[in-house]
Motif scaffolding. Structure first.
Motif, short mmCIF file in Angstrom:
data_model
loop_
_atom_site.label_atom_id
_atom_site.label_comp_id
_atom_site.label_asym_id
_atom_site.label_seq_id
_atom_site.Cartn_x
_atom_site.Cartn_y
_atom_site.Cartn_z
N MET A 264 0.83 -1.21 0.00
CA MET A 264 0.00 0.00 0.00
C MET A 264 0.86 1.26 0.00
SD MET A 264 -3.34 -0.86 2.37
CE MET A 264 -2.41 -1.13 3.85
N ALA A 265 1.90 1.27 0.81
CA ALA A 265 2.78 2.45 0.89
C ALA A 265 3.49 2.69 -0.44
CB ALA A 265 3.79 2.26 2.02
N LEU A 266 4.00 1.63 -1.05
CA LEU A 266 4.69 1.79 -2.33
C LEU A 266 3.72 2.20 -3.43
CD1 LEU A 266 7.13 -1.25 -2.13
CD2 LEU A 266 7.72 1.19 -1.99
N HIS B 16 5.37 0.85 -6.66
CA HIS B 16 5.16 -0.59 -6.55
C HIS B 16 5.73 -1.35 -7.75
CE1 HIS B 16 3.21 -4.49 -5.87
NE2 HIS B 16 3.26 -4.11 -4.60
N GLY B 17 5.81 -0.70 -8.89
CA GLY B 17 6.37 -1.33 -10.09
C GLY B 17 7.82 -1.75 -9.94
N PHE B 18 8.54 -1.15 -8.99
CA PHE B 18 9.92 -1.54 -8.76
C PHE B 18 10.02 -2.87 -8.02
CE2 PHE B 18 10.18 2.94 -9.62
CZ PHE B 18 11.32 3.04 -10.40
N VAL B 19 8.99 -3.25 -7.27
CA VAL B 19 9.04 -4.53 -6.56
C VAL B 19 8.25 -5.63 -7.27
CG1 VAL B 19 9.53 -3.50 -4.31
CG2 VAL B 19 7.15 -3.93 -4.97
N ASP B 20 7.32 -5.26 -8.15
CA ASP B 20 6.60 -6.31 -8.89
C ASP B 20 7.20 -6.52 -10.29
OD1 ASP B 20 5.58 -4.33 -10.58
OD2 ASP B 20 3.53 -4.49 -9.84
N ASN B 21 8.28 -5.83 -10.57
CA ASN B 21 9.06 -5.95 -11.82
C ASN B 21 8.32 -5.43 -13.04
OD1 ASN B 21 11.66 -6.51 -12.72
ND2 ASN B 21 11.06 -8.49 -13.57
N SER B 22 7.28 -4.63 -12.86
CA SER B 22 6.61 -4.02 -14.02
C SER B 22 7.39 -2.79 -14.51
CB SER B 22 5.16 -3.67 -13.69
OG SER B 22 5.09 -2.71 -12.66
N MET C 120 16.11 4.17 -3.95
CA MET C 120 15.23 4.72 -2.92
C MET C 120 14.32 3.61 -2.36
SD MET C 120 14.60 7.57 -1.32
CE MET C 120 15.13 8.88 -2.40
N VAL C 121 13.74 2.81 -3.24
CA VAL C 121 12.86 1.71 -2.80
C VAL C 121 13.65 0.70 -1.98
CG1 VAL C 121 11.36 -0.17 -3.56
CG2 VAL C 121 11.22 2.06 -4.68
N ILE C 122 14.88 0.40 -2.39
CA ILE C 122 15.75 -0.50 -1.62
C ILE C 122 15.95 0.06 -0.21
CG2 ILE C 122 18.15 -1.28 -1.38
CD1 ILE C 122 18.15 -1.69 -4.45
N SER C 123 16.20 1.34 -0.10
CA SER C 123 16.38 1.97 1.21
C SER C 123 15.12 1.84 2.06
CB SER C 123 16.74 3.45 1.05
OG SER C 123 17.96 3.59 0.41
N GLU D 139 14.43 -8.02 -6.60
CA GLU D 139 15.11 -9.20 -6.05
C GLU D 139 14.93 -9.29 -4.54
OE1 GLU D 139 18.85 -9.78 -9.13
OE2 GLU D 139 19.06 -8.36 -7.48
N ARG D 140 14.98 -8.16 -3.87
CA ARG D 140 14.80 -8.15 -2.41
C ARG D 140 13.36 -8.51 -2.03
NH1 ARG D 140 19.30 -4.17 -0.67
NH2 ARG D 140 20.53 -4.43 -2.54
#
Length: 150
Positions: free
Chosen positions: A62-64, A70-76, A96-99, A121-122
């Motif tokens: 929700m926060a992303l 959110h596209g950075f963690v769902d690979n879109s 930034m998302v990694i942080s 990947e994380r």
């Protein structure tokens, strides 16, 4: 003089796909960062400890999503080529998302995620290690419920 300065400035957009222009400085762009988006920002109230994965995942998602990342963690939103106009913006937002992920997990978990290169990947590593299906428990509850009679 003002016209000369405007002519020398590069546009802050690039072409993606079939001629669509996405401005990096447009708040609808996944590459847009607010002034208060910083690496030490904490997005969730309870860090991932392992046992709270489902709640943590939902809260982080929700926060992303609200930050349009959110596209950075769902690979879109995949890493563009080095010569792509969006490479620098992608790298900055991915970092930034990694942080934000690091700030939302226990220190021991953060240490194990240190050498993965992308937020995706994380995200997947955390899911693979901590997501547990409740299928067996659901079956047991349904079996108990079916045995109840009025």
């Amino acid at each position: 003089m003002a016209k000369e300065n405007q002519a020398n400035q590069a546009p802050n957009h690039a072409t993606i796909g079939s001629g669509n222009h996405i401005a990096i400085n447009n708040s609808d762009s996944p590459f847009f960062l607010l002034n208060d988006d910083h690496p030490s920002l904490i997005l969730v109230s309870h860090p991932l400890s392992g046992r709270n994965y489902n709640t943590w995942n939902r809260e982080m998602s929700m926060a992303l999503t609200t930050k349009n990342k959110h596209g950075f963690v769902d690979n879109s939103i995949q890493c563009p080529h080095l010569d792509d106009l969006f490479f620098g913006a992608w790298l900055r937002c991915n970092s930034m998302v990694i942080s934000w992920i690091f700030n939302s997990v226990d220190k021991e978990i953060a240490n194990s995620l240190m050498y993965l290169l992308t937020a995706y990947e994380r995200w997947i590593d955390s899911r693979n290690r901590f997501h547990h299906s409740n299928a067996q428990r659901i079956f047991q509850v349904k079996k108990l419920l079916s045995g109840l009679r009025r």
